[in-house]
Design an enzyme around this catalytic site. Structure first.
Site, PDB file in Angstrom:
ATOM      1  N   GLU A 127      32.709  34.809  37.048  1.00 39.26           N
ATOM      2  CA  GLU A 127      33.088  36.123  37.589  1.00 39.26           C
ATOM      3  C   GLU A 127      31.810  36.930  37.639  1.00 39.26           C
ATOM      4  O   GLU A 127      31.177  37.165  36.607  1.00 39.26           O
ATOM      5  CB  GLU A 127      34.123  36.795  36.701  1.00 39.26           C
ATOM      6  CG  GLU A 127      34.580  38.137  37.225  1.00 39.26           C
ATOM      7  CD  GLU A 127      35.368  38.913  36.193  1.00 39.26           C
ATOM      8  OE1 GLU A 127      35.068  40.105  36.003  1.00 39.26           O
ATOM      9  OE2 GLU A 127      36.281  38.333  35.578  1.00 39.26           O
ATOM     10  N   CYS A 133      35.004  45.318  35.491  1.00 39.79           N
ATOM     11  CA  CYS A 133      34.739  44.534  36.707  1.00 39.79           C
ATOM     12  C   CYS A 133      35.628  44.941  37.857  1.00 39.79           C
ATOM     13  O   CYS A 133      35.324  44.642  39.014  1.00 39.79           O
ATOM     14  CB  CYS A 133      34.904  43.049  36.404  1.00 39.79           C
ATOM     15  SG  CYS A 133      36.471  42.639  35.607  1.00 39.79           S
TER      16      CYS A 133
END
Length: 507
Positions: free
Chosen positions: A250, A287
């Site tokens: 990620e 995020c």
């Protein structure tokens, strides 16, 4: 670093910027080899553990975390300054996630168990074929800076890898070494009490240790949450291995949030305040923070920006996690504010201690966006882009890099099928009339997206995260005693299966 050198790993108090007492030392090459070797030795025992046993272990890990809640939250707050409320919530989420994967394992559907009995086909006789997913082997997990629990030693990568039947070696993050060590001790105590081998969950520290971990031939997959540059560096190491392995990273995300004209007219104040809460929560170090916001030109859009500016002035922002993040935020937002066509419309109080920073909101026009508008700013900053109409909005959206999320705020009963279609091509999760921060752990969750958000089609949150750490295996004409229970004609513990093309549910 040679195999005999040891360097202290010292966390930093984000409130003061001062180093905390060393909690651990960086792992030597010899130590990394020992930890990974122990994981490789533990792999057969974990793979052989039945689903009921695996589920019990996951619940025991959750119980152990909650029993040690107070000291864990205390040290995590000292190292991250995220606050008791956020960290208690994160610990609760982490324990829930472990129990959730116990339910996933108990259900057994994740195995994709399939049986095709021997028999005639239009292409000739078919052998007996039985297929399901099996553990991949020792997994390396890289802890994230911004989640000392939920994406670190006891986090989702660890939980899903253990649930799949694999040992895990975690590379602890330098922002919270004491938290990582304490949580590891708590979890390994629970694992030992459950009778599992010592190599079931390992922990190493240091940049070189992370490189050695990824390069080790016994590691069969890597889970990573971090920067795009860090992910690329690890991918280079994997590419140089004699035997490449899966890397689930990620990496980067702008998370566009679109406000339509109708939505801006109907609830500008609500949207502006909610946006700022999403941008400044945990100091914007999430995020899924919406960093690129599109609002319409005109009075309705002005009202959204005004409401956001007012909310930003009242926002309380915790310090950033470490010196590197702080330095990057200060330098990068300074360049953003000075970029051609960018205007600062709201900023919080300037920082005067530790890694505290001022939240920032800037605006720019859709027809003249500088490159700086498309960058990710890890911290409490967002770019608000003013668009003149649907065509201009679509043109901007097509320029965006892919993200974990895309959000659209619409008016009552407003048709947005075309807009949703454009947004769906840019993200892994599409949010309507809400905010993308906050990722529920559930069966239907997807936390991923096209490059550069992630480098795979898999999720790191939710039930199907387990799929990353499994591989398919087919048994052909195998004797019954060789088959796993889930593939026998009469299994002791039923799971959903597809038998000769038909779905068969247990019971």
């Amino acid at each position: 670093m040679t195999t005999t050198e040891h360097h202290p790993v010292t966390g930093t108090d984000p409130r003061t910027g001062l180093d905390l007492p060393p909690e651990v030392v960086e792992s030597t090459d010899d130590h990394v080899r020992d930890v990974v070797g122990a994981a490789a030795d533990a792999a057969p025992a974990l793979a052989a553990l039945d689903r009921a046993g695996r589920a019990r272990v996951l619940v025991a890990l959750a119980d152990a975390l909650e029993a040690a809640r107070a000291p864990i939250v205390e040290i995590a707050d000292t190292e991250t300054a995220l606050g008791d409320i956020r960290l208690n919530g994160e610990l609760t989420r982490t324990a829930f996630q472990l129990r959730f994967f116990a339910d996933v394992v108990t259900d057994g559907g994740y195995l994709e168990a399939t049986i095709d009995h021997a028999g005639p086909t239009p292409m000739g006789p078919r052998p007996d074929l039985r297929r399901m997913l099996v553990p991949i082997g020792p997994v390396a997990v890289f802890g994230a800076s911004n989640f000392p629990l939920a994406f670190s030693v006891p986090g989702g990568d660890t939980a899903s890898a253990l649930a799949a039947g694999n040992p895990v070696v975690v590379k602890g993050h330098g922002s919270h070494p004491g938290t990582s060590r304490l949580v590891h001790e708590v979890l390994t105590g629970a694992l030992q009490a459950a009778g599992l081998p010592r190599g079931t969950l390992g922990l190493v520290f240091g940049r070189r240790a992370g490189q050695e971990l990824v390069a080790h031939p016994a590691i069969r997959a890597v889970g990573f949450t971090g920067s795009l540059s860090g992910g690329r560096a690890l991918l280079d190491i994997i590419d140089a291995r004699p035997e490449p392995i899966p890397f689930y990273g990620e990496l980067s995300s702008l998370n566009a949030l679109v406000v339509t004209e109708a939505a801006a007219r109907e609830r500008a104040g609500e949207i502006g305040a909610g946006l700022v809460g999403s941008v400044t929560g945990s100091a914007g170090q999430l995020c899924t923070k919406p960093g690129f916001v599109l609002v319409p030109d005109g009075q309705a859009g002005d009202a959204v920006v005004a409401a956001a500016a007012a909310a930003l002035g009242d926002a309380s922002v915790v310090p950033l996690l470490n010196e590197r993040i702080h330095r990057s935020y200060v330098d990068d937002t300074a360049r953003l504010a000075c970029a051609l066509g960018v205007r600062a419309v709201a900023a919080g109080d300037p920082a005067d201690a530790g890694f505290s920073v001022a939240p920032l909101l800037v605006t720019a026009r859709a027809d003249d966006l500088p490159d700086e508008a498309f960058a990710e700013y890890f911290g409490p900053a967002a770019v608000v882009v003013r668009y003149a109409g649907p065509a201009e909005l679509t043109a901007v959206l097509r320029r965006l890099p892919a993200s974990l999320t895309a959000t659209v705020h619409t008016g009552a009963a407003e048709p947005v099928l075309e807009l949703a279609g454009v947004l769906a091509g840019t993200a892994g999760r599409l949010v309507f009339n809400g905010y993308p921060t906050g990722v529920a752990v559930s069966w239907a969750q997807h936390h991923g997206g096209p490059w550069p958000a992630t480098n795979s089609l898999h999720t790191s949150v939710g039930a199907t995260a387990i799929r990353r750490f499994l591989r398919p295996l087919t048994w052909q004409d195998a004797p019954a005693d060789v088959l796993p229970d889930e593939l026998r004609d009469v299994p002791a513990a039923g799971v959903p299966r597809r038998v000769d093309g038909s779905l068969v549910l247990p019971g």
